[in-house]
Motif scaffolding. Structure first.
Motif, mmCIF file in Angstrom:
data_model
loop_
_atom_site.group_PDB
_atom_site.id
_atom_site.type_symbol
_atom_site.label_atom_id
_atom_site.label_comp_id
_atom_site.label_asym_id
_atom_site.label_seq_id
_atom_site.Cartn_x
_atom_site.Cartn_y
_atom_site.Cartn_z
ATOM 1 N N ILE A 9 23.547 -20.227 -16.348
ATOM 2 C CA ILE A 9 23.743 -18.776 -16.365
ATOM 3 C C ILE A 9 24.521 -18.363 -17.611
ATOM 4 N N LYS A 10 25.555 -19.145 -17.945
ATOM 5 C CA LYS A 10 26.354 -18.847 -19.137
ATOM 6 C C LYS A 10 25.503 -18.906 -20.387
ATOM 7 N N LYS A 11 24.554 -19.856 -20.413
ATOM 8 C CA LYS A 11 23.685 -20.015 -21.577
ATOM 9 C C LYS A 11 22.693 -18.859 -21.675
ATOM 10 N N LEU A 34 19.404 -15.219 -11.951
ATOM 11 C CA LEU A 34 19.310 -16.224 -10.895
ATOM 12 C C LEU A 34 17.875 -16.382 -10.400
ATOM 13 N N THR A 35 17.183 -15.263 -10.226
ATOM 14 C CA THR A 35 15.787 -15.319 -9.768
ATOM 15 C C THR A 35 14.922 -16.058 -10.768
ATOM 16 N N HIS A 36 15.132 -15.769 -12.046
ATOM 17 C CA HIS A 36 14.362 -16.425 -13.112
ATOM 18 C C HIS A 36 14.620 -17.933 -13.118
ATOM 19 N N ILE A 37 15.881 -18.329 -13.025
ATOM 20 C CA ILE A 37 16.229 -19.759 -13.031
ATOM 21 C C ILE A 37 15.566 -20.476 -11.866
ATOM 22 N N VAL A 38 15.688 -19.901 -10.681
ATOM 23 C CA VAL A 38 15.122 -20.531 -9.485
ATOM 24 C C VAL A 38 13.606 -20.666 -9.602
ATOM 25 N N GLU A 39 12.942 -19.647 -10.125
ATOM 26 C CA GLU A 39 11.486 -19.683 -10.273
ATOM 27 C C GLU A 39 11.055 -20.824 -11.193
ATOM 28 N N VAL A 40 11.761 -21.002 -12.304
ATOM 29 C CA VAL A 40 11.414 -22.060 -13.260
ATOM 30 C C VAL A 40 11.725 -23.439 -12.674
ATOM 31 N N ILE A 41 12.924 -23.586 -12.108
ATOM 32 C CA ILE A 41 13.333 -24.874 -11.540
ATOM 33 C C ILE A 41 12.405 -25.281 -10.402
ATOM 34 N N ASP A 42 11.982 -24.309 -9.594
ATOM 35 C CA ASP A 42 11.103 -24.605 -8.457
ATOM 36 C C ASP A 42 9.748 -25.150 -8.896
ATOM 37 N N ASN A 43 9.374 -24.870 -10.133
ATOM 38 C CA ASN A 43 8.080 -25.338 -10.642
ATOM 39 C C ASN A 43 8.170 -26.664 -11.386
ATOM 40 N N ILE A 44 9.350 -27.270 -11.389
ATOM 41 C CA ILE A 44 9.514 -28.620 -11.929
ATOM 42 C C ILE A 44 9.187 -29.615 -10.825
ATOM 43 N N ILE A 52 8.188 -36.745 -14.629
ATOM 44 C CA ILE A 52 8.458 -35.360 -14.241
ATOM 45 C C ILE A 52 7.397 -34.441 -14.848
ATOM 46 N N LEU A 53 6.989 -33.442 -14.096
ATOM 47 C CA LEU A 53 6.061 -32.425 -14.589
ATOM 48 C C LEU A 53 6.807 -31.104 -14.708
ATOM 49 N N ILE A 54 6.620 -30.420 -15.828
ATOM 50 C CA ILE A 54 7.277 -29.125 -16.012
ATOM 51 C C ILE A 54 6.236 -28.059 -16.327
ATOM 52 N N PRO A 55 6.578 -26.787 -16.086
ATOM 53 C CA PRO A 55 5.665 -25.703 -16.486
ATOM 54 C C PRO A 55 5.548 -25.661 -18.006
ATOM 55 N N PHE A 56 4.532 -24.974 -18.493
ATOM 56 C CA PHE A 56 4.405 -24.814 -19.941
ATOM 57 C C PHE A 56 5.639 -24.089 -20.468
ATOM 58 N N PRO A 57 6.264 -24.608 -21.542
ATOM 59 C CA PRO A 57 7.509 -24.008 -22.056
ATOM 60 C C PRO A 57 7.255 -22.715 -22.847
ATOM 61 N N LYS A 61 10.737 -19.318 -20.621
ATOM 62 C CA LYS A 61 11.114 -20.457 -19.781
ATOM 63 C C LYS A 61 11.834 -21.563 -20.557
ATOM 64 N N THR A 62 11.751 -21.516 -21.865
ATOM 65 C CA THR A 62 12.269 -22.618 -22.683
ATOM 66 C C THR A 62 13.755 -22.878 -22.467
ATOM 67 N N SER A 63 14.561 -21.821 -22.402
ATOM 68 C CA SER A 63 16.009 -22.016 -22.247
ATOM 69 C C SER A 63 16.342 -22.758 -20.962
ATOM 70 N N VAL A 64 15.668 -22.401 -19.871
ATOM 71 C CA VAL A 64 15.928 -23.068 -18.592
ATOM 72 C C VAL A 64 15.481 -24.521 -18.650
ATOM 73 N N LEU A 65 14.289 -24.754 -19.191
ATOM 74 C CA LEU A 65 13.745 -26.109 -19.240
ATOM 75 C C LEU A 65 14.559 -27.024 -20.151
ATOM 76 N N THR A 66 14.958 -26.524 -21.300
ATOM 77 C CA THR A 66 15.747 -27.361 -22.215
ATOM 78 C C THR A 66 17.116 -27.677 -21.612
ATOM 79 N N TYR A 67 17.713 -26.693 -20.978
ATOM 80 C CA TYR A 67 19.018 -26.946 -20.360
ATOM 81 C C TYR A 67 18.887 -27.973 -19.240
ATOM 82 N N TYR A 68 17.848 -27.839 -18.433
ATOM 83 C CA TYR A 68 17.613 -28.786 -17.335
ATOM 84 C C TYR A 68 17.420 -30.211 -17.869
#
Length: 208
Positions: A9-11, A34-44, A52-57, A61-68
């Motif tokens: 969230i800070k990022k 929060l909704t955005h983060i959960v949506e991206v994380i839920d698709n990992i 691991i499979l991730i959504p297209f960056p 979505k890139t910030s969430v995926l790179t942080y994860y």
């Protein structure tokens, strides 16, 4: 709230607040984050601890995926981009292998075996190494390659068709709507090759 989510969230907050705070209160902006983060994380999708499979960056979505990935795996992950599009790998520590086959629902069979050997080589070279696959919207290419990996390299299943069916069942995926008929035919050819069947050129053309 977990340390992971607080850091994410800070990022993300500066980007999201610049977009929303003028017209919306902070609480609503935070809710969107929060909704955005959960949506991206839920698709990992974690196939296992090493795959691991991730959504297209896409840019949003890139910030969430790179942080994860960077938080959980540091420099120990390697992404195989199976989509038709090339994206910047800088945010992913330049740890992206582009495996683009534009216009084809799946790579040529020979290329698939090369990919599987590359994936296995990375995983086996270090006990901390993780492979990440991304394709496009419905992640069908990623699931196909994951199923083939579980058969060809891990020997977890006898046939990719069985592995794919199991993965779809575990992750609530409808094979009939997500995978093209040509993709299912491709998986069937792959199964036959593993069983010693010689696939002719005319069959490969039909499969594409």
């Amino acid at each position: 709230m977990s340390k992971f989510f607080k850091g994410l969230i800070k990022k993300l907050t500066p980007k999201f607040l610049s977009r929303y705070q003028v017209e919306k209160p902070f609480s609503e902006s935070l809710s969107k984050i929060l909704t955005h983060i959960v949506e991206v994380i839920d698709n990992i999708v974690k196939i296992d601890d090493r795959l691991i499979l991730i959504p297209f960056p896409s840019p949003e979505k890139t910030s969430v995926l790179t942080y994860y990935l960077n938080t959980n795996y540091g420099l120990n992950y390697l992404i195989f981009n199976l989509s038709d599009y090339i994206y910047s790998s800088e945010a992913f520590n330049n740890q992206v292998v582009d495996c683009s086959f534009p216009g084809l629902p799946c790579p040529p069979l020979e290329a698939t075996f090369i990919l599987l050997k590359q994936i296995d080589a990375w995983i086996e070279s270090n006990p901390d190494h993780v492979v990440v696959l991304n394709s496009q919207a419905n992640m069908s290419r990623s699931f196909m390659l994951a199923a083939e990996y579980l058969c060809f390299c891990k020997k977890k299943y006898k046939e990719p068709t069985e592995a794919l069916a199991k993965l779809c069942e575990e992750h609530n995926i409808d094979q009939r709507t997500v995978f093209l008929p040509s993709q299912m035919l491709y998986v069937d050819y792959f199964s036959k090759i593993l069983g010693g069947f010689v696939v002719h050129l005319a069959d490969l053309v039909a499969g594409t």
